[in-house]
Enzyme design. Structure first.
Site, short mmCIF file in Angstrom:
data_model
loop_
_atom_site.label_atom_id
_atom_site.label_comp_id
_atom_site.label_asym_id
_atom_site.label_seq_id
_atom_site.Cartn_x
_atom_site.Cartn_y
_atom_site.Cartn_z
N SER A 117 -9.05 4.72 2.74
CA SER A 117 -9.81 3.86 3.64
C SER A 117 -9.89 4.53 5.01
O SER A 117 -9.31 5.60 5.22
CB SER A 117 -9.14 2.50 3.77
OG SER A 117 -7.93 2.65 4.48
N LYS A 118 -10.58 3.87 5.91
CA LYS A 118 -10.81 4.42 7.25
C LYS A 118 -9.53 4.91 7.92
O LYS A 118 -9.55 5.87 8.67
CB LYS A 118 -11.44 3.34 8.15
CG LYS A 118 -12.93 3.25 7.97
CD LYS A 118 -13.65 3.90 9.12
CE LYS A 118 -15.16 3.82 8.94
NZ LYS A 118 -15.88 4.89 9.51
#
Ligand code: GLU
Length: 494
Positions: free
Chosen positions: A260-261
């Site tokens: 994820s980010k």
């Protein structure tokens, strides 16, 4: 599922079905690539379908970006937006009438009922179930409403969704990667088919579209595994044959959690904008979950040849940014210098380091600069860091570097004088560069090795880089003198 034989009668039809709700994630690109490879391997069809029924989250901008990324990746679709096809339209937002027809069918079969439960009620139910250690699912409150109660609530304009009535009994299917998957009885609650605004939800539209578009294999992320039994129930209810399923393991960050980010950049757009070559990017993503028999670096044609769902890993692969960079470097190293120079040009322009008109006269020089650093390039934008000092005089020195250069004032003065003497007669070349080194070494009584670092630092603002003599020759006389002069005259203020 056994792998289909080539030349099998039935045409292989797969689809990539992204929702245009934001940037395209690396995982989506991998899904697109695997579907594309699968279709090419079996001479089948690759369909692009845009799942944009969520009016709140879908945007036209994200749709345009999706098309851009697919173009950059050169993953051409055989049917889909822009080009159309026998089962158009390929944007779900344009297929409303089709979904209505199949929804009516389910309504007639009394497999659908309105649910008036509010978000808050549902959340409370969920929490209670979790508190009791139960798997959360809809308890069926609105299923038990009488016709009269339903009519009253509708008259009161109470918002409602439509739920699908789940049959009893377990649900099983064969997954090409995971083997047999079984969902025991009672695990799935009656699920939502339409939102309160009447728009159909993913689990419903995906089945209608996959069936009508004659999709033979659904290859998608593992995060959809829990949706598959719901979809199988809709296939059953509508009398469609389900396709074969293959759920790809998730891509993880270095800590083993879903990528994820917070692990860094995850959007395809980021890597495109950095100037990664799309073939290198795809090659790297292909390896996240698939182990080709023939080694790691494969052209798209080789990937098509080799692609095989039976060589897919069940446990998630880890996204390794350094390896992606390495892969990028491998592809760049094989480029012709002329092409590479043209590819890095826009990045230098965007960084305001040069402009087109100037390039026209300096292209040969620019090629030499690019050649000098090409071994350090993993993506085109790396050119900015690697060659900054050739174009800009605004070198940034750290306090330590400034201190070092100030302490070497004497040495730099010697360099200045020696170079100046040479430049009165000729441009810098291998021969006179070494003469300068020798002479400065004698005059300062310093070993030649000790001369390189301060000179490199003064000329480039960096502690490392390609061969100094090559840098100096490309920097040319004027810049060399200017950069040395800075330390001789302004030692206290830099
Ligand atoms: N629109 C879904 C997604 O983007 C597609 C899932 C599927 O392939 O069925 O995740």
């Amino acid at each position: 599922m056994t792998m289909p034989e080539k030349n099998l009668q039935q045409e292989i039809r797969v689809r990539f079905a992204p929702s245009p709700t934001g940037d395209l994630h690396l995982g989506n690109v991998r899904t697109a690539l695997y579907n594309w490879l699968f279709s090419k391997h079996f001479d089948g069809k690759f369909i692009l379908r845009v799942e944009d029924t969520d009016k709140v989250r879908s945007t036209e901008q994200a749709f345009e970006n999706l098309l851009q990324i697919m173009k950059w990746l050169d993953l051409k679709w055989d049917e889909g937006p822009v080009i159309g096809g026998p089962f158009e339209p390929y944007r779900q937002s344009e297929r409303t009438e089709i979904y209505k027809k199949y929804l009516n069918q389910l309504e007639k079969m009394e497999l659908v009922y309105p649910c008036f439960c509010s978000e808050e009620e549902l959340e409370l139910e969920r929490k209670r179930q979790l508190g009791r250690g139960q798997m959360p699912k809809y308890g069926g409150k609105c299923f038990h409403l009488t016709e009269q109660e339903r009519a009253n609530l509708k008259n009161q304009k109470k918002p409602f969704v439509l739920r699908f009535q789940v049959r009893t009994g377990e649900i099983r299917f064969m997954d090409a990667i995971r083997g047999e998957v079984v969902f025991p009885q009672d695990q799935i609650g009656d699920f939502v088919l339409t939102r309160t605004d009447g728009s159909p939800t993913y689990n419903f539209t995906v089945v209608v579209d996959d069936a009508l578009m004659k999709i033979t294999h659904v290859i998608r992320g593992e995060d959809h595994l829990s949706n598959t039994p719901k979809q199988i129930l809709i296939y059953e209810a509508l009398g469609f044959n389900p396709p074969k399923f293959a759920h790809l393991s998730i891509i993880k960050g270095a800590d083993g959690q879903k990528l994820s980010k917070r692990h860094g950049e995850t959007s395809a757009e980021f890597y495109r904008s950095k100037g990664y070559r799309s073939d290198a990017f795809l090659n790297y993503l292909a390896l996240l979950g698939w182990s080709p028999a023939k080694g790691e670096i494969l052209s798209l044609d080789e990937m098509i040849q080799e692609f095989d769902l039976s060589r897919m890993g069940k446990s998630g692969a880890i996204f390794d940014h350094q390896k992606l960079r390495w892969m990028g470097g491998q592809y760049i190293s094989k480029m012709l210098l002329d092409e590479l120079t043209r590819c890095v040009l826009p990045f230098l322009e965007d960084a305001h380091l040069l402009n087109r008109t100037w390039v026209r006269d300096q292209f040969e020089w620019l090629k030499e600069v690019v050649d000098l650093v090409r071994g350090h390039l993993c993506c085109y934008s790396d050119i900015i860091y690697e060659t900054f000092y050739f174009f800009s005089d605004e070198l940034n020195f750290s306090p330590e570097q400034s201190e070092e250069l100030q302490a070497q004032k004497e040495l730099l003065l010697n360099f200045y004088n020696e170079f100046q003497e040479v430049f009165e007669k000729e441009a810098l070349n291998q021969e006179n560069f070494f003469k300068v080194m020798k002479s400065v070494s004698t005059k300062t009584e310093k070993k030649r090795q000790a001369l390189y670092h301060p000179l490199r630092l003064a000329l480039t603002g960096r502690n490392d880089g390609p061969e100094l003599i090559k840098i100096a020759i490309l920097l040319k006389n004027k810049k060399i003198l200017e950069r040395l002069n800075l330390w001789i005259t302004e030692t206290d203020s830099v």
